[in-house]
Scaffold this motif. Structure first.
Motif, PDB file in Angstrom:
ATOM      1  N   ARG A 326      -1.163  -6.864  -5.490  1.00 56.56           N
ATOM      2  CA  ARG A 326      -0.569  -5.906  -6.316  1.00 56.56           C
ATOM      3  C   ARG A 326       0.064  -6.160  -7.603  1.00 56.56           C
ATOM      4  N   MET A 327      -0.419  -7.360  -8.097  1.00 54.37           N
ATOM      5  CA  MET A 327      -0.200  -7.975  -9.396  1.00 54.37           C
ATOM      6  C   MET A 327       1.086  -7.928 -10.125  1.00 54.37           C
ATOM      7  N   LYS A 328       1.847  -8.086  -9.184  1.00 54.06           N
ATOM      8  CA  LYS A 328       3.300  -8.134  -9.464  1.00 54.06           C
ATOM      9  C   LYS A 328       3.637  -9.434 -10.435  1.00 54.06           C
ATOM     10  N   ALA A 334      10.014 -11.287  -7.326  1.00 57.78           N
ATOM     11  CA  ALA A 334      11.433 -12.146  -6.793  1.00 57.78           C
ATOM     12  C   ALA A 334      12.456 -11.013  -6.774  1.00 57.78           C
ATOM     13  N   ALA A 335      12.361 -10.116  -7.393  1.00 61.64           N
ATOM     14  CA  ALA A 335      13.540  -8.982  -7.235  1.00 61.64           C
ATOM     15  C   ALA A 335      13.094  -7.750  -6.053  1.00 61.64           C
ATOM     16  N   GLU A 336      11.931  -7.831  -5.969  1.00 64.02           N
ATOM     17  CA  GLU A 336      11.625  -7.202  -4.778  1.00 64.02           C
ATOM     18  C   GLU A 336      11.864  -7.762  -3.388  1.00 64.02           C
ATOM     19  N   PHE A 337      11.964  -9.094  -3.423  1.00 66.36           N
ATOM     20  CA  PHE A 337      12.620  -9.927  -2.505  1.00 66.36           C
ATOM     21  C   PHE A 337      14.167 -10.026  -2.322  1.00 66.36           C
ATOM     22  N   ALA A 338      14.692  -9.096  -2.860  1.00 68.35           N
ATOM     23  CA  ALA A 338      16.236  -9.006  -2.822  1.00 68.35           C
ATOM     24  C   ALA A 338      16.904  -8.597  -1.323  1.00 68.35           C
ATOM     25  N   PRO A 339      16.286  -7.606  -0.637  1.00 66.00           N
ATOM     26  CA  PRO A 339      16.866  -7.279   0.695  1.00 66.00           C
ATOM     27  C   PRO A 339      17.147  -8.144   1.535  1.00 66.00           C
ATOM     28  N   PRO A 340      16.488  -9.343   1.825  1.00 64.37           N
ATOM     29  CA  PRO A 340      16.876 -10.455   2.828  1.00 64.37           C
ATOM     30  C   PRO A 340      18.118 -11.082   2.458  1.00 64.37           C
ATOM     31  N   ALA A 379       0.629  -7.154   7.376  1.00 66.69           N
ATOM     32  CA  ALA A 379      -0.924  -7.235   7.580  1.00 66.69           C
ATOM     33  C   ALA A 379      -1.407  -5.833   7.350  1.00 66.69           C
ATOM     34  N   ILE A 380      -0.564  -4.675   7.516  1.00 66.34           N
ATOM     35  CA  ILE A 380      -1.185  -3.286   7.554  1.00 66.34           C
ATOM     36  C   ILE A 380      -0.762  -2.823   6.224  1.00 66.34           C
ATOM     37  N   ASP A 381       0.305  -3.436   5.548  1.00 63.88           N
ATOM     38  CA  ASP A 381       0.772  -2.726   4.192  1.00 63.88           C
ATOM     39  C   ASP A 381      -0.460  -2.436   3.249  1.00 63.88           C
ATOM     40  N   PRO A 382      -0.636  -1.010   2.956  1.00 59.97           N
ATOM     41  CA  PRO A 382      -1.480  -0.632   1.968  1.00 59.97           C
ATOM     42  C   PRO A 382      -1.346  -1.021   0.693  1.00 59.97           C
ATOM     43  N   VAL A 383      -2.497  -1.617  -0.109  1.00 62.26           N
ATOM     44  CA  VAL A 383      -2.253  -2.146  -1.271  1.00 62.26           C
ATOM     45  C   VAL A 383      -1.555  -1.046  -2.509  1.00 62.26           C
ATOM     46  N   HIS A 384      -1.688  -0.012  -2.341  1.00 67.79           N
ATOM     47  CA  HIS A 384      -1.142   0.961  -3.292  1.00 67.79           C
ATOM     48  C   HIS A 384       0.066   1.932  -2.799  1.00 67.79           C
ATOM     49  N   GLN A 385       0.521   1.335  -1.759  1.00 68.79           N
ATOM     50  CA  GLN A 385       1.812   2.276  -1.254  1.00 68.79           C
ATOM     51  C   GLN A 385       2.994   1.771  -2.031  1.00 68.79           C
ATOM     52  N   THR A 386       4.127   2.660  -1.918  1.00 70.17           N
ATOM     53  CA  THR A 386       5.287   2.583  -2.589  1.00 70.17           C
ATOM     54  C   THR A 386       5.856   1.517  -1.982  1.00 70.17           C
ATOM     55  N   TYR A 387       6.690   0.571  -2.775  1.00 77.59           N
ATOM     56  CA  TYR A 387       7.522  -0.686  -2.327  1.00 77.59           C
ATOM     57  C   TYR A 387       8.635  -0.163  -1.168  1.00 77.59           C
ATOM     58  N   TRP A 388       9.002   1.223  -1.289  1.00 79.57           N
ATOM     59  CA  TRP A 388      10.129   1.663  -0.436  1.00 79.57           C
ATOM     60  C   TRP A 388       9.501   1.983   0.835  1.00 79.57           C
ATOM     61  N   LEU A 390       6.585   0.318   3.858  1.00 77.67           N
ATOM     62  CA  LEU A 390       6.335  -1.045   4.710  1.00 77.67           C
ATOM     63  C   LEU A 390       6.825  -2.046   4.088  1.00 77.67           C
ATOM     64  N   THR A 391       6.675  -2.297   2.617  1.00 82.31           N
ATOM     65  CA  THR A 391       7.221  -3.593   2.052  1.00 82.31           C
ATOM     66  C   THR A 391       8.813  -3.706   2.328  1.00 82.31           C
ATOM     67  N   PHE A 392       9.582  -2.635   2.010  1.00 87.28           N
ATOM     68  CA  PHE A 392      10.932  -2.650   1.928  1.00 87.28           C
ATOM     69  C   PHE A 392      11.367  -3.142   3.614  1.00 87.28           C
ATOM     70  N   VAL A 393      10.691  -2.443   4.564  1.00 93.34           N
ATOM     71  CA  VAL A 393      11.132  -2.255   5.841  1.00 93.34           C
ATOM     72  C   VAL A 393      10.814  -3.830   6.291  1.00 93.34           C
ATOM     73  N   THR A 394       9.897  -4.342   5.939  1.00 95.39           N
ATOM     74  CA  THR A 394       9.434  -5.551   6.376  1.00 95.39           C
ATOM     75  C   THR A 394      10.484  -6.798   5.835  1.00 95.39           C
ATOM     76  N   LEU A 395      10.814  -6.679   4.621  1.00 96.57           N
ATOM     77  CA  LEU A 395      11.890  -7.512   4.055  1.00 96.57           C
ATOM     78  C   LEU A 395      13.406  -7.364   4.583  1.00 96.57           C
ATOM     79  N   ILE A 396      13.438  -6.011   5.361  1.00 95.05           N
ATOM     80  CA  ILE A 396      14.717  -5.926   5.972  1.00 95.05           C
ATOM     81  C   ILE A 396      14.770  -6.476   7.393  1.00 95.05           C
ATOM     82  N   ILE A 397      13.473  -6.633   7.931  1.00 94.48           N
ATOM     83  CA  ILE A 397      13.264  -6.780   9.607  1.00 94.48           C
ATOM     84  C   ILE A 397      13.213  -8.367   9.610  1.00 94.48           C
ATOM     85  N   ILE A 398      12.288  -9.226   8.680  1.00 96.82           N
ATOM     86  CA  ILE A 398      12.204 -10.757   8.681  1.00 96.82           C
ATOM     87  C   ILE A 398      13.464 -11.612   8.728  1.00 96.82           C
TER      88      ILE A 398
END
Length: 506
Positions: A326-328, A334-340, A379-388, A390-398
């Motif tokens: 995603r070229m972040k 690191a900011a996107e990793f804040a939810p954990p 593993a199924i997170d689409p490359v161009h999907q919005t952060y809010w 699957l990415t956000f949900v993943t960081l809440i669950i892990i």
């Protein structure tokens, strides 16, 4: 008689520390818990400090092989996982406080050297990172032993242990954020130099706020110390674990066709077999009291191994996905990793409450589900999907997997081994956690190397990352199945205990 004497020493040590803590002011107790929890915080922070700026550090050393880059993570986790049991035994002999302070000082020294390695080469950096892991290997078992010796069984102890676990995701995220800031706006060696300064500050605080603990090693001869530390068992165990781990993590770099890789794996496996023979048949003071480890403990440790190996794969490859696919930038990732940080706190205190209400096996089951679902979504997170999405949900669950499995496993092992071996129980859990992270990376790296066609194009790299995450899913499912078997197996005994409790109440 020897066992009774050892029990008396353990109990007197616990009572000595507890009597000192009873005189603590609220501020002193807060400082004590804070400093001890920093052992878990800094252990995970040292992991996050390399995850975020991995590309920047790799580029500065001219590293182009992803397998070598993964060693910057795996080498650290390797020494953390392999030396915990030995340093836990050293704490029993030389005093938890002394080993804890030495741990922070050691951590500081090798963090400083890791930063200085910018003037040298990759080999020194990997060497420094690997030796840096010895610091947390001293801190974790002795920090847990200090908490175990300080607080009696009850709600307060559950909450303190849950708070200890909650610092894990917070440490990882804070370490990643600070590392990203230094790497992008200053110079990456300051990541490690600032860590060295903070570790020395914590060592000073530990001197001030941690009560002294008895050191049974005083007055022992060198021969007695060798037997008490089980130096033969420690040498066999550490050597075997290191060789097996090196084989699995080096294979993605050079390939399994290179003879020394599978030779190291075979030799390491044979040495580990020798370790078990020595510990069970010959050691007078074994590092692991196998006679106290029942089938329940085996199931729980298997769950922890699968779950945390799955987590190790996730944390590494999800960072790679954010930064490389995603070229972040490191700071944005690191900011996107804040939810954990928030989810971890909620999970930890929820676990502290649940431990007094339901069986730890159910908590372990929920933890394995969190690890598995987190890997599936990644593993199924689409490359161009919005952060809010699957990415956000993943960081809440892990974080629920991390902060539910650790305290649940600690409680199960603590109950299983009895009061004589509380330090061993804590050491076993932390050993399995950290070694599994490193070994899981080796498994995933092998999968990645076999499916990414050399990783030359964007799509090949993405294919390799997803393949590694599928490996994480497999390990998570294995942990989930193991926890289900454990629950089914332990159900009859749980019903008997419940009936007995009701009869006593009547």
């Amino acid at each position: 008689m020897a066992g009774d004497k050892e029990l008396d020493v353990t109990l007197s040590r616990s009572e000595s520390i507890r009597s000192t803590v009873h005189n603590f002011s609220p501020l002193h107790e807060f400082a004590f818990v804070f400093v001890v929890c920093m052992s878990q915080f800094m252990t995970q922070a040292a992991l996050g400090t390399v995850l975020a700026p991995l590309d920047i550090i790799s580029d500065s050393f001219g590293i182009t092989n992803p397998g070598i880059s993964s060693w910057l993570i795996a080498g650290y986790s390797l020494t953390v996982g392999t030396f915990i049991l030995f340093f836990g035994r050293c704490g029993d002999l030389f005093g938890y406080r002394s080993m804890y302070i030495i741990g922070f000082v050691w951590f500081a020294v090798w963090s400083m050297i890791a930063g200085v390695s910018v003037y040298s080469n990759t080999l020194l950096f990997i060497f420094a990172r690997t030796l840096q892991g010895l610091g947390p290997a001293m801190l974790l078992p002795n920090g847990l032993a200090l908490l175990g010796a300080t607080y009696r069984p009850g709600k307060k102890k559950f909450m303190v242990f849950s708070l200890f676990g909650a610092t894990a995701p917070n440490g990882s995220v804070c370490g990643a954020v600070i590392a990203a800031i230094f790497a992008e706006f200053a110079w990456w060696p300051w990541i490690f130099w600032s860590m060295a300064i903070y570790c020395m500050v914590l060592a000073g605080l530990a001197v001030l706020v941690i009560p002294s603990s008895p050191a049974p090693a005083r007055g022992m001869s060198a021969r007695e110390l060798l037997w008490e530390t089980d130096i033969i068992g420690a040498t066999l165990g550490i050597t075997g674990l290191v060789l097996v781990n090196i084989a699995w993590n080096q294979a993605p770099v050079v390939g399994w066709h290179v003879p020394y890789v599978y030779v190291l794996l075979i030799i390491g496996t044979l040495i580990l077999a020798g370790f078990f023979v020595w510990e069970i048949k010959y050691a007078s003071n074994p590092l692991i009291p196998f006679e106290t480890l029942n089938i329940d403990v085996s199931f729980i440790l298997a769950c922890v191994a699968c779950g945390w190996a799955s987590f190790g794969i996730w944390i590494y490859y999800f960072w790679r996905f954010l930064e490389d696919i995603r070229m972040k930038s490191p700071l944005v990732a690191a900011a996107e990793f804040a939810p954990p940080t928030v989810a971890g706190l909620i999970a930890s205190f929820t676990t502290g409450i649940l431990l007094g209400k339901i069986r730890p096996g159910w908590i372990m089951l929920m933890a394995m589900m969190a690890f598995t679902i987190g890997n599936v979504l990644s593993a199924i997170d689409p490359v161009h999907q919005t952060y809010w999405a699957l990415t956000f949900v993943t960081l809440i669950i892990i974080p629920w997997g991390m902060d539910m499995s650790f305290p649940a496993a600690t409680v199960v092992l603590s109950n299983a081994v009895g009061r004589r071996h509380q330090g061993v129980a804590a050491s076993l859990v932390t050993t399995v956690v950290n070694y599994s992270i490193s070994l899981g990376l080796g498994f995933a790296g092998t999968v990645e190397a076999h499916v990414n066609n050399g990783g030359k194009t964007f799509h090949d790299r993405l294919k390799g990352y997803r393949g590694a995450l599928y490996m994480g899913i497999g390990l998570g499912v294995l942990g989930l199945a193991t926890s289900l078997v454990y629950l089914i197996k332990s159900r009859p005994r749980a019903n008997e205990e419940k009936t007995l409790s009701e009869e006593v109440t009547e």
